[in-house]
Scaffold this motif. Sequence first.
Motif, PDB file in Angstrom:
ATOM      1  N   GLY A 169       0.795  -1.227   0.000  1.00 47.67           N
ATOM      2  CA  GLY A 169       0.000   0.000   0.000  1.00 47.67           C
ATOM      3  C   GLY A 169       0.819   1.263   0.000  1.00 47.67           C
ATOM      4  N   ALA A 170       1.808   1.354  -0.868  1.00 43.63           N
ATOM      5  CA  ALA A 170       2.605   2.581  -0.952  1.00 43.63           C
ATOM      6  C   ALA A 170       1.687   3.761  -1.262  1.00 43.63           C
ATOM      7  CB  ALA A 170       3.666   2.438  -2.033  1.00 43.63           C
ATOM      8  N   GLY A 171       1.852   4.823  -0.493  1.00 45.42           N
ATOM      9  CA  GLY A 171       1.034   6.011  -0.704  1.00 45.42           C
ATOM     10  C   GLY A 171      -0.169   6.093   0.208  1.00 45.42           C
ATOM     11  N   ARG A 172      -0.535   4.999   0.830  1.00 45.46           N
ATOM     12  CA  ARG A 172      -1.643   5.045   1.795  1.00 45.46           C
ATOM     13  C   ARG A 172      -1.172   4.627   3.193  1.00 45.46           C
ATOM     14  NH1 ARG A 172      -3.529  -0.131   2.444  1.00 45.46           N
ATOM     15  NH2 ARG A 172      -3.425  -1.587   0.694  1.00 45.46           N
ATOM     16  N   GLU A 173       0.092   4.897   3.464  1.00 47.18           N
ATOM     17  CA  GLU A 173       0.654   4.606   4.779  1.00 47.18           C
ATOM     18  C   GLU A 173       0.092   5.541   5.850  1.00 47.18           C
ATOM     19  OE1 GLU A 173       4.180   4.469   1.771  1.00 47.18           O
ATOM     20  OE2 GLU A 173       2.425   5.732   2.182  1.00 47.18           O
ATOM     21  N   ALA A 174       0.074   5.029   7.083  1.00 48.87           N
ATOM     22  CA  ALA A 174      -0.219   5.894   8.226  1.00 48.87           C
ATOM     23  C   ALA A 174       0.878   6.948   8.343  1.00 48.87           C
ATOM     24  CB  ALA A 174      -0.274   5.062   9.504  1.00 48.87           C
ATOM     25  N   LYS A 175       0.532   8.111   8.849  1.00 51.94           N
ATOM     26  CA  LYS A 175       1.545   9.131   9.102  1.00 51.94           C
ATOM     27  C   LYS A 175       2.436   8.678  10.258  1.00 51.94           C
ATOM     28  CE  LYS A 175      -1.148  13.065   7.429  1.00 51.94           C
ATOM     29  NZ  LYS A 175      -0.315  13.244   6.234  1.00 51.94           N
ATOM     30  N   ALA A 176       3.680   9.070  10.208  1.00 55.01           N
ATOM     31  CA  ALA A 176       4.642   8.615  11.207  1.00 55.01           C
ATOM     32  C   ALA A 176       4.190   8.941  12.628  1.00 55.01           C
ATOM     33  CB  ALA A 176       6.011   9.235  10.929  1.00 55.01           C
ATOM     34  N   GLU A 177       3.583  10.116  12.798  1.00 56.62           N
ATOM     35  CA  GLU A 177       3.213  10.531  14.152  1.00 56.62           C
ATOM     36  C   GLU A 177       2.049   9.721  14.721  1.00 56.62           C
ATOM     37  OE1 GLU A 177       1.602  13.715  11.241  1.00 56.62           O
ATOM     38  OE2 GLU A 177       3.413  12.483  11.495  1.00 56.62           O
ATOM     39  N   THR A 178       1.341   8.980  13.886  1.00 59.65           N
ATOM     40  CA  THR A 178       0.232   8.152  14.392  1.00 59.65           C
ATOM     41  C   THR A 178       0.672   6.726  14.726  1.00 59.65           C
ATOM     42  OG1 THR A 178      -0.511   7.312  12.236  1.00 59.65           O
ATOM     43  CG2 THR A 178      -1.338   9.481  12.935  1.00 59.65           C
ATOM     44  N   LEU A 179       1.883   6.362  14.366  1.00 62.86           N
ATOM     45  CA  LEU A 179       2.362   5.017  14.656  1.00 62.86           C
ATOM     46  C   LEU A 179       2.653   4.870  16.142  1.00 62.86           C
ATOM     47  CD1 LEU A 179       4.871   4.440  11.688  1.00 62.86           C
ATOM     48  CD2 LEU A 179       2.513   3.611  11.877  1.00 62.86           C
ATOM     49  N   ASP A 180       2.240   3.764  16.708  1.00 60.71           N
ATOM     50  CA  ASP A 180       2.503   3.493  18.124  1.00 60.71           C
ATOM     51  C   ASP A 180       3.806   2.709  18.231  1.00 60.71           C
ATOM     52  OD1 ASP A 180       2.582   2.793  20.777  1.00 60.71           O
ATOM     53  OD2 ASP A 180       0.534   2.027  20.864  1.00 60.71           O
ATOM     54  N   ASP A 198      -0.975   0.942   8.928  1.00 58.88           N
ATOM     55  CA  ASP A 198       0.310   0.814   9.619  1.00 58.88           C
ATOM     56  C   ASP A 198       1.255  -0.154   8.915  1.00 58.88           C
ATOM     57  OD1 ASP A 198      -1.006   2.455  11.386  1.00 58.88           O
ATOM     58  OD2 ASP A 198      -0.345   1.378  13.181  1.00 58.88           O
ATOM     59  N   THR A 199       0.736  -1.294   8.418  1.00 57.26           N
ATOM     60  CA  THR A 199       1.660  -2.228   7.765  1.00 57.26           C
ATOM     61  C   THR A 199       2.255  -1.657   6.471  1.00 57.26           C
ATOM     62  OG1 THR A 199      -0.173  -3.466   6.724  1.00 57.26           O
ATOM     63  CG2 THR A 199       0.685  -4.295   8.825  1.00 57.26           C
ATOM     64  N   PRO A 200       1.510  -0.883   5.671  1.00 57.48           N
ATOM     65  CA  PRO A 200       2.186  -0.196   4.565  1.00 57.48           C
ATOM     66  C   PRO A 200       3.290   0.746   5.048  1.00 57.48           C
ATOM     67  CG  PRO A 200      -0.167  -0.243   4.156  1.00 57.48           C
ATOM     68  CD  PRO A 200       0.044  -0.732   5.568  1.00 57.48           C
ATOM     69  N   GLY A 296       9.312  12.197   9.357  1.00 58.24           N
ATOM     70  CA  GLY A 296       8.184  11.308   9.128  1.00 58.24           C
ATOM     71  C   GLY A 296       8.625   9.889   8.839  1.00 58.24           C
ATOM     72  N   LEU A 297       8.076   9.303   7.794  1.00 55.96           N
ATOM     73  CA  LEU A 297       8.427   7.942   7.419  1.00 55.96           C
ATOM     74  C   LEU A 297       9.857   7.831   6.908  1.00 55.96           C
ATOM     75  CD1 LEU A 297       5.145   6.796   5.604  1.00 55.96           C
ATOM     76  CD2 LEU A 297       5.865   6.319   7.955  1.00 55.96           C
ATOM     77  N   PHE A 298      10.501   8.961   6.705  1.00 56.23           N
ATOM     78  CA  PHE A 298      11.880   8.953   6.218  1.00 56.23           C
ATOM     79  C   PHE A 298      12.868   9.281   7.333  1.00 56.23           C
ATOM     80  CE2 PHE A 298       8.863  10.146   2.929  1.00 56.23           C
ATOM     81  CZ  PHE A 298       8.979   9.024   2.131  1.00 56.23           C
ATOM     82  N   SER A 299      12.389   9.227   8.567  1.00 56.43           N
ATOM     83  CA  SER A 299      13.239   9.431   9.731  1.00 56.43           C
ATOM     84  C   SER A 299      14.074   8.175   9.975  1.00 56.43           C
ATOM     85  CB  SER A 299      12.376   9.720  10.962  1.00 56.43           C
ATOM     86  OG  SER A 299      13.094   9.485  12.151  1.00 56.43           O
ATOM     87  N   VAL A 300      15.377   8.346   9.976  1.00 57.68           N
ATOM     88  CA  VAL A 300      16.272   7.215  10.248  1.00 57.68           C
ATOM     89  C   VAL A 300      16.011   6.661  11.642  1.00 57.68           C
ATOM     90  CG1 VAL A 300      18.686   6.541  10.562  1.00 57.68           C
ATOM     91  CG2 VAL A 300      18.041   8.041   8.651  1.00 57.68           C
TER      92      VAL A 300
END
Length: 324
Positions: A169-180, A198-200, A296-300
């Motif tokens: 699901g590339a492009g429909r990922e949860a935002k990084a700040e919503t990940l637990d 979350d899994t995408p 975000g999702l590109f945070s190391v």
Amino acid sequence: MPNFETITKSLQNYAKNPTIKTPVGVFVGGTSGIGLNTAITFARVNAASEFPTKIYLVGRDSSKAIEAENLIKEVNASAVVNFLKHDMCYIEQAKRVANIVKNHESKLNLLFVGQGGFPSGGRSETEEGIDRKVAVCYYTRWQVVDDLVSLLAKAAEDGESARVITVLGAGREAKAETLDITDFEMKNNYSVMRILSDTPAYNTLAAQRFAREYPKVSFIHTSPGFVTTSVFRDTAWYLRPFLKFATWFFAVTPKVSGESHLYAGLTAAEYDHGAHMLNQKMDEVYTEAEKESNKGLFSVELQEALWKDTERVFNLAISRDASQ
């Protein structure tokens, strides 16, 4: 955006002069749908290679595997097809798949992981303590990648194509700040919506992390859109009318999707290394600036936090298998 004519021409041009002497592809979830059609296209465009194309199909249904091998042989009579019957809900089974491939191959050109279906229902844990849907959408995929990445790196070192495709699901990922980050496994707050978002995100994070570790290998996360496969067979009854409607009006065939995925996984020069999140049109979802932002999702830091917890889950699953 590459149109289908561009994709077809790219594959046709490659087929006239394949650059890989002995192409090797592993297709997890490869006995039907997008995985099978990507494998068929992989076999077809490499039919003129110097040595036989080697294909590993991973699935649970032996009868489907026989049909799949026949379809592959129709386009490449010399192809060597190996069926690995394994249940990819289990980390231990994922490791077995990788070990078999490593015992027989010294390099790998394409690793396709697309197991699983549309999630529905509540949490259902395997004996390893992992929810089945989270396992097939993330954990077993990246266990196989982690175990086989050395073979991909070897192909890259030899100047051959070396790419991973994970279809989710590339492009429909949860935002990084919503990940637990305290509950990547979704043990405490489980829902189908978390699976769908979350899994995408996990796949995109993992693709970025592995691309940093293996800069000569390509890690591609795609969103196939609506494809006329059986992926929705286990969905709740009340969702089926919507999905049927969407399939009628927006879906592409598995053959078209398979060719598009092989274009990304073999012939598209722009995807020959690095991490790429592609939509159903095989366009990049994110800009280079976003991917280089370390946000975000590109945070190391987030990528490493996920992977550290992923390794914990891997080790715990294997220890549970060993204790039984």
